[in-house]
Design a protein around this motif. Sequence first.
Motif, PDB file in Angstrom:
ATOM      1  N   ASN A  38       0.831  -1.205   0.000  1.00  0.00           N
ATOM      2  CA  ASN A  38       0.000   0.000   0.000  1.00  0.00           C
ATOM      3  C   ASN A  38       0.865   1.255   0.000  1.00  0.00           C
ATOM      4  OD1 ASN A  38      -2.514   1.691   0.738  1.00  0.00           O
ATOM      5  ND2 ASN A  38      -1.151   2.042   2.466  1.00  0.00           N
ATOM      6  N   SER A  39       1.930   1.261   0.788  1.00  0.00           N
ATOM      7  CA  SER A  39       2.823   2.425   0.851  1.00  0.00           C
ATOM      8  C   SER A  39       3.518   2.638  -0.488  1.00  0.00           C
ATOM      9  CB  SER A  39       3.868   2.223   1.959  1.00  0.00           C
ATOM     10  OG  SER A  39       3.240   2.045   3.216  1.00  0.00           O
ATOM     11  N   PHE A  40       3.937   1.558  -1.123  1.00  0.00           N
ATOM     12  CA  PHE A  40       4.564   1.659  -2.443  1.00  0.00           C
ATOM     13  C   PHE A  40       3.578   2.214  -3.463  1.00  0.00           C
ATOM     14  CE2 PHE A  40       5.528  -0.336  -6.593  1.00  0.00           C
ATOM     15  CZ  PHE A  40       6.778   0.218  -6.818  1.00  0.00           C
ATOM     16  N   LEU A  41       2.321   1.787  -3.356  1.00  0.00           N
ATOM     17  CA  LEU A  41       1.293   2.274  -4.273  1.00  0.00           C
ATOM     18  C   LEU A  41       1.073   3.773  -4.094  1.00  0.00           C
ATOM     19  CD1 LEU A  41      -0.911   1.488  -6.358  1.00  0.00           C
ATOM     20  CD2 LEU A  41      -2.473   1.234  -4.424  1.00  0.00           C
ATOM     21  N   VAL A  42       1.037   4.239  -2.842  1.00  0.00           N
ATOM     22  CA  VAL A  42       0.856   5.669  -2.570  1.00  0.00           C
ATOM     23  C   VAL A  42       1.990   6.471  -3.195  1.00  0.00           C
ATOM     24  CG1 VAL A  42       0.808   7.425  -0.764  1.00  0.00           C
ATOM     25  CG2 VAL A  42      -0.441   5.292  -0.447  1.00  0.00           C
ATOM     26  N   VAL A  43       3.210   5.938  -3.113  1.00  0.00           N
ATOM     27  CA  VAL A  43       4.370   6.648  -3.657  1.00  0.00           C
ATOM     28  C   VAL A  43       4.300   6.752  -5.176  1.00  0.00           C
ATOM     29  CG1 VAL A  43       6.877   6.549  -3.954  1.00  0.00           C
ATOM     30  CG2 VAL A  43       5.880   6.041  -1.728  1.00  0.00           C
ATOM     31  N   ILE A  44       4.021   5.643  -5.856  1.00  0.00           N
ATOM     32  CA  ILE A  44       4.029   5.684  -7.328  1.00  0.00           C
ATOM     33  C   ILE A  44       2.813   6.419  -7.880  1.00  0.00           C
ATOM     34  CG2 ILE A  44       5.382   3.565  -7.470  1.00  0.00           C
ATOM     35  CD1 ILE A  44       2.841   2.081  -8.268  1.00  0.00           C
ATOM     36  N   GLU A  45       1.733   6.522  -7.079  1.00  0.00           N
ATOM     37  CA  GLU A  45       0.564   7.287  -7.523  1.00  0.00           C
ATOM     38  C   GLU A  45       0.881   8.767  -7.673  1.00  0.00           C
ATOM     39  OE1 GLU A  45      -2.479   6.456  -4.677  1.00  0.00           O
ATOM     40  OE2 GLU A  45      -3.541   5.095  -6.035  1.00  0.00           O
ATOM     41  N   SER A  46       1.916   9.241  -6.993  1.00  0.00           N
ATOM     42  CA  SER A  46       2.273  10.656  -7.065  1.00  0.00           C
ATOM     43  C   SER A  46       3.028  11.002  -8.339  1.00  0.00           C
ATOM     44  CB  SER A  46       3.136  11.042  -5.849  1.00  0.00           C
ATOM     45  OG  SER A  46       4.368  10.340  -5.857  1.00  0.00           O
ATOM     46  N   VAL A  47       3.425   9.981  -9.106  1.00  0.00           N
ATOM     47  CA  VAL A  47       4.121  10.207 -10.379  1.00  0.00           C
ATOM     48  C   VAL A  47       3.075  10.359 -11.480  1.00  0.00           C
ATOM     49  CG1 VAL A  47       5.830   9.314 -12.001  1.00  0.00           C
ATOM     50  CG2 VAL A  47       6.064   8.826  -9.550  1.00  0.00           C
ATOM     51  N   ASP A  48       3.027  11.519 -12.111  1.00  0.00           N
ATOM     52  CA  ASP A  48       1.974  11.824 -13.094  1.00  0.00           C
ATOM     53  C   ASP A  48       1.938  10.818 -14.237  1.00  0.00           C
ATOM     54  OD1 ASP A  48       1.056  13.990 -11.702  1.00  0.00           O
ATOM     55  OD2 ASP A  48       2.332  15.437 -12.742  1.00  0.00           O
ATOM     56  N   SER A  49       3.109  10.498 -14.808  1.00  0.00           N
ATOM     57  CA  SER A  49       3.154   9.603 -15.964  1.00  0.00           C
ATOM     58  C   SER A  49       2.604   8.226 -15.619  1.00  0.00           C
ATOM     59  CB  SER A  49       4.591   9.477 -16.480  1.00  0.00           C
ATOM     60  OG  SER A  49       5.454   9.007 -15.463  1.00  0.00           O
ATOM     61  N   ILE A  50       2.949   7.718 -14.440  1.00  0.00           N
ATOM     62  CA  ILE A  50       2.469   6.399 -14.015  1.00  0.00           C
ATOM     63  C   ILE A  50       0.984   6.465 -13.694  1.00  0.00           C
ATOM     64  CG2 ILE A  50       2.656   4.602 -12.244  1.00  0.00           C
ATOM     65  CD1 ILE A  50       5.601   5.263 -11.999  1.00  0.00           C
ATOM     66  N   ARG A  51       0.565   7.529 -13.028  1.00  0.00           N
ATOM     67  CA  ARG A  51      -0.842   7.653 -12.642  1.00  0.00           C
ATOM     68  C   ARG A  51      -1.755   7.728 -13.867  1.00  0.00           C
ATOM     69  NH1 ARG A  51      -0.356  11.744  -9.791  1.00  0.00           N
ATOM     70  NH2 ARG A  51      -1.242  13.377 -11.097  1.00  0.00           N
ATOM     71  N   HIS A  52      -1.350   8.464 -14.891  1.00  0.00           N
ATOM     72  CA  HIS A  52      -2.180   8.601 -16.093  1.00  0.00           C
ATOM     73  C   HIS A  52      -2.219   7.310 -16.910  1.00  0.00           C
ATOM     74  CE1 HIS A  52      -2.864  12.677 -15.170  1.00  0.00           C
ATOM     75  NE2 HIS A  52      -1.675  13.149 -15.531  1.00  0.00           N
ATOM     76  N   GLU A  53      -1.107   6.594 -16.954  1.00  0.00           N
ATOM     77  CA  GLU A  53      -1.040   5.386 -17.791  1.00  0.00           C
ATOM     78  C   GLU A  53      -1.715   4.189 -17.140  1.00  0.00           C
ATOM     79  OE1 GLU A  53       2.305   2.778 -20.292  1.00  0.00           O
ATOM     80  OE2 GLU A  53       2.872   4.586 -19.158  1.00  0.00           O
ATOM     81  N   TYR A  54      -1.613   4.087 -15.816  1.00  0.00           N
ATOM     82  CA  TYR A  54      -2.164   2.922 -15.110  1.00  0.00           C
ATOM     83  C   TYR A  54      -3.236   3.342 -14.106  1.00  0.00           C
ATOM     84  CZ  TYR A  54       2.153   0.889 -16.953  1.00  0.00           C
ATOM     85  OH  TYR A  54       3.170   0.477 -17.777  1.00  0.00           O
ATOM     86  N   GLU A  55      -4.015   4.337 -14.465  1.00  0.00           N
ATOM     87  CA  GLU A  55      -4.977   4.913 -13.533  1.00  0.00           C
ATOM     88  C   GLU A  55      -5.966   3.888 -13.009  1.00  0.00           C
ATOM     89  OE1 GLU A  55      -8.074   8.709 -13.240  1.00  0.00           O
ATOM     90  OE2 GLU A  55      -7.156   8.161 -15.163  1.00  0.00           O
ATOM     91  N   LEU A  56      -6.543   3.081 -13.899  1.00  0.00           N
ATOM     92  CA  LEU A  56      -7.551   2.106 -13.490  1.00  0.00           C
ATOM     93  C   LEU A  56      -6.963   1.060 -12.544  1.00  0.00           C
ATOM     94  CD1 LEU A  56     -10.423   1.046 -13.709  1.00  0.00           C
ATOM     95  CD2 LEU A  56      -9.733  -0.252 -15.750  1.00  0.00           C
ATOM     96  N   ILE A  57      -5.767   0.588 -12.881  1.00  0.00           N
ATOM     97  CA  ILE A  57      -5.115  -0.424 -12.042  1.00  0.00           C
ATOM     98  C   ILE A  57      -4.804   0.150 -10.660  1.00  0.00           C
ATOM     99  CG2 ILE A  57      -3.044  -1.862 -11.770  1.00  0.00           C
ATOM    100  CD1 ILE A  57      -2.916  -2.073 -14.802  1.00  0.00           C
ATOM    101  N   LEU A  58      -4.299   1.371 -10.630  1.00  0.00           N
ATOM    102  CA  LEU A  58      -3.945   2.005  -9.363  1.00  0.00           C
ATOM    103  C   LEU A  58      -5.171   2.234  -8.489  1.00  0.00           C
ATOM    104  CD1 LEU A  58      -1.279   4.618 -10.567  1.00  0.00           C
ATOM    105  CD2 LEU A  58      -0.866   2.438  -9.433  1.00  0.00           C
TER     106      LEU A  58
END
Length: 270
Positions: A38-58
């Motif tokens: 969960n903590s790792f997910l919170v961290v990578i969610e703050s990266v715009d490129s990752i959040r936009h590309e994998y939004e549904l999965i996140l």
Amino acid sequence: MNSSYKCLKERLAEIIFGTETKAGKIFDVILVIVILSNSFLVVIESVDSIRHEYELILITLGWFFIAIFTIEYLLRVWVVDNKQSYILSFYGIIDLLAILPVYLGLFIPQLRFLVVIRILRLLRLFSILKMGRYISESSHLLLALKASRPKITVFLLTISFIILIMGSLMYIIEGPENGFVSIPESMYWAVVTVSTVGYGDISPQTPIGKLFSGLLMIVGYGIIAVPTGIISHELAQTSKRNTKICNSCHGRTYYEDDKFCSKCGKMLNH
């Protein structure tokens, strides 16, 4: 029916709050993995490129972890005997804060940014990994800080005066044309310089300004050692005050609640 209900409640309490059983250990291991994931997910969610590309999965994973934390919290409240004691306890509040902002965000969109608070679940690792016994050792550090408070206060006041004086001088010497547009801005430069960080966003251009800057840097290196020396000295003194001496082997033990010598094993006199 009541007997089965009571047995189930006791069994869950043993698994959730107990760590000696095999099921309890498995529960703790799974919870550690979930908290870290969960903590790792919170961290990578703050990266715009990752959040936009994998939004549904996140989003899916986020709700998955929230569901687990919600179920865990409700189970803890259910199985514990003194519910108020757990709910108002440190870890009870942490467990609640990890899930509450998410549900509030459904009704108050402005609170959605608070979902990052669920990273506070990392604090639960102190309980799971039994790290609380190490926290008790921080009492020595707190005593050392308390004892060194007058010296640290004088030190901070001296540094404040130096920063104020140097900031004012640099404002006069360099002026707005070189980036020193005000005394507070110049004081910011003095703080950055005396701490030896040196961001470089403001720098002196005149020879006199560079001379003062060099002197402040040298002062900064000396300043770094002062609080470290003060606290280290007080920490050593605190350890000595809490030291017990064995009458048999004259060895020293550094824990206030020790009853036996760590070297010869003989009982210590209180």
